[in-house]
Write a protein that holds these residues in place. Structure first.
Motif, PDB file in Angstrom:
ATOM      1  N   GLY A 364       0.805  -1.211   0.000  1.00 16.64           N
ATOM      2  CA  GLY A 364       0.000   0.000   0.000  1.00 16.64           C
ATOM      3  C   GLY A 364       0.839   1.263   0.000  1.00 16.64           C
ATOM      4  O   GLY A 364       0.485   2.258  -0.645  1.00 16.64           O
ATOM      5  N   ILE A 365       1.956   1.240   0.713  1.00 15.82           N
ATOM      6  CA  ILE A 365       2.853   2.412   0.733  1.00 15.82           C
ATOM      7  C   ILE A 365       3.398   2.686  -0.661  1.00 15.82           C
ATOM      8  O   ILE A 365       3.434   3.840  -1.118  1.00 15.82           O
ATOM      9  N   LEU A 366       3.814   1.628  -1.371  1.00 13.00           N
ATOM     10  CA  LEU A 366       4.342   1.817  -2.717  1.00 13.00           C
ATOM     11  C   LEU A 366       3.263   2.350  -3.660  1.00 13.00           C
ATOM     12  O   LEU A 366       3.524   3.242  -4.487  1.00 13.00           O
ATOM     13  N   ILE A 367       2.049   1.815  -3.526  1.00  8.64           N
ATOM     14  CA  ILE A 367       0.947   2.297  -4.369  1.00  8.64           C
ATOM     15  C   ILE A 367       0.620   3.749  -4.033  1.00  8.64           C
ATOM     16  O   ILE A 367       0.479   4.597  -4.928  1.00  8.64           O
ATOM     17  N   GLU A 368       0.508   4.042  -2.743  1.00  7.29           N
ATOM     18  CA  GLU A 368       0.152   5.400  -2.340  1.00  7.29           C
ATOM     19  C   GLU A 368       1.255   6.385  -2.721  1.00  7.29           C
ATOM     20  O   GLU A 368       0.970   7.516  -3.152  1.00  7.29           O
TER      21      GLU A 368
END
Length: 448
Positions: A364-368
């Protein structure tokens, strides 16, 4: 001290991640409800052992290891014992309700912990990942049953939220210190539920330290230690001291130490003595998903802070660490929990439950980070991610429910009552007698 805190309440940009979290909670409720309605039942062998131990503990002195021999942490049995008392003894109602609430609590706290640090979409994806793996991908007994891990992760993510709120959103010094101490206390509950996850205190301390770094040079080391690290540590050690005191008063301190530590180290791990690291590495290189997870965690936990460093001075390094404190914590948490899961070398699914919220947050961090424009992710971009992840979760969840229903129609997941053995006992004992609680298990499953 810490840079400017994030907004205290929810904003418009938090709505899409909150919607995904709500959808995750609904799917989780439907899946766990399957084993509660129209009747409660056990879904894994461990639940029978735990239920038997809990009933003896309730009838005894509420002292795990003393009233019943067990190797899991005492807070597993205390937590389950409370649910047995509240929902009815000698039934699986308490077990099923506890499993549901732990799953819902883990999803909620994962989202809120990331939201507190300003990463709501990452938190929502972490919660969705957890339910997708434990309730849909895993065999039923491996993820939806009650084990030390399923209760420990609920406590761990709660501590994660309390620490995150203290570091990023607390408005007063007293409130921040109180929340850190409470976070340490709840983290202690997680460690006293599943002992191997105590190693997760290392990323937590690093998170607290990194976020507490300010623009001062040199950093205020005394303040960081006394008002940040010490409250968290004192909360956890304070709980441990209370538990040890309770066993000491009962004259059972040696019993506590034997079953909570010595047995696991000297007996449970005896077949692998001297070969643990070799066997762990051998397992790892044969698991593509674990390799991908480690790469993901390293990219987030180490790659991100390196990218934030703008110079070679000590000050720029510390500022880069401060500004990427959340990513460092999540990445390192994923790694140490994976090590803790593999270390016993019994590669059972429930051992890995603790890692999935954090692996999900890494993703999720990479996507966000990819979607961010300035300090926020545009609503349209968030909406697209929420629709994609939510669609995958809902479709797979509904399909899994249909599969379970077909299994029940074919004779699986039957009502444990009436049972022929119970009917025979009732016939021999006659009406009006006290109920008899009998537990049996396949012993060969526990011999390795």
């Amino acid at each position: 001290m810490p840079s400017d805190p994030v907004p205290r309440g929810f904003t418009r940009t938090d709505i899409p991640p909150a919607v995904l979290t709500l959808a995750t909670l609904v799917i989780a409720t439907l899946l766990f409800r399957f084993f509660m309605v129209p009747y409660e039942q056990w879904v894994t062998f461990d639940e029978g052992c735990e239920a038997a131990a809990v009933e003896r503990i309730i009838d005894g002195h509420w002292l795990p290891y003393v009233d019943a021999a067990a190797i899991r942490g005492p807070f597993l049995y205390w937590t389950q014992g409370i649910f047995h008392v509240l929902t009815g003894r000698f039934e699986y109602t308490g077990t099923r309700v506890l499993a549901l609430l732990c799953a819902l609590g883990t999803v909620s706290m994962t989202f809120l912990g990331a939201w507190a640090a300003g990463w709501p979409l990452a938190g929502a994806i972490g919660g969705a990942t957890y339910i997708f793996v434990i309730a849909i991908v895993y065999p039923v007994g491996g993820g939806m049953g009650i084990a030390g891990e399923s209760v420990a992760i609920a406590y761990l993510t709660t501590a994660f939220f309390l620490v995150g709120y203290a570091l990023y959103r607390a408005r007063s010094e007293r409130g921040r210190i109180t929340l850190l101490a409470l976070g340490g206390f709840v983290f202690g509950m997680a460690g006293l539920t599943k002992q191997t996850q105590i190693i997760a205190c290392v990323p937590m301390f690093i998170w607290i330290f990194a976020r507490s770094l300010g623009d001062e040079s040199p950093p205020p080391w005394g303040t960081i230690v006394k008002r940040r690290l010490l409250p968290f540590g004192a909360g956890g050690l304070g709980l441990l001291a209370l538990v040890l005191l309770r066993y000491a008063i009962a004259g059972q301190l040696r019993t506590f130490l034997f079953w909570s530590m010595t047995y696991g180290a000297n007996f449970y791990m005896k077949p692998y003595k001297g070969r643990v690291l070799h066997l762990m590495s051998q397992w790892f290189i044969d698991q593509p998903w674990a390799i991908m997870g480690v790469v993901l965690a390293l990219a987030v936990g180490i790659g991100r802070p390196l990218a934030m460093i703008e110079g070679r001075s000590a000050r720029s390094i510390l500022v880069g660490l401060r500004d990427s404190a959340f990513e460092v914590a999540v990445g390192l948490m994923s790694l140490v929990l994976l090590v803790a899961a593999v270390m016993p070398l019994r590669i059972w699914p429930n051992y890995f439950m603790l890692i999935y919220p954090f692996f999900g947050m890494c993703l999720g961090i990479l996507i966000e980070r990819l979607l961010r424009r300035g300090a926020q992710v545009p609503l349209v971009a968030q909406g697209a991610v929420v629709v994609a992840v939510g669609w995958l979760l809902i479709v797979s969840g509904v399909n899994h429910l249909y599969g379970l229903a077909h299994e029940r129609a074919a004779g699986a997941w039957r009502n444990p009552r009436p049972d022929p053995a119970c009917a025979e006992i009732d016939r021999l004992a006659g009406p009006g007698r006290e109920p008899i609680f009998v537990w049996g298990t396949a012993g060969d499953l526990y011999i390795t």
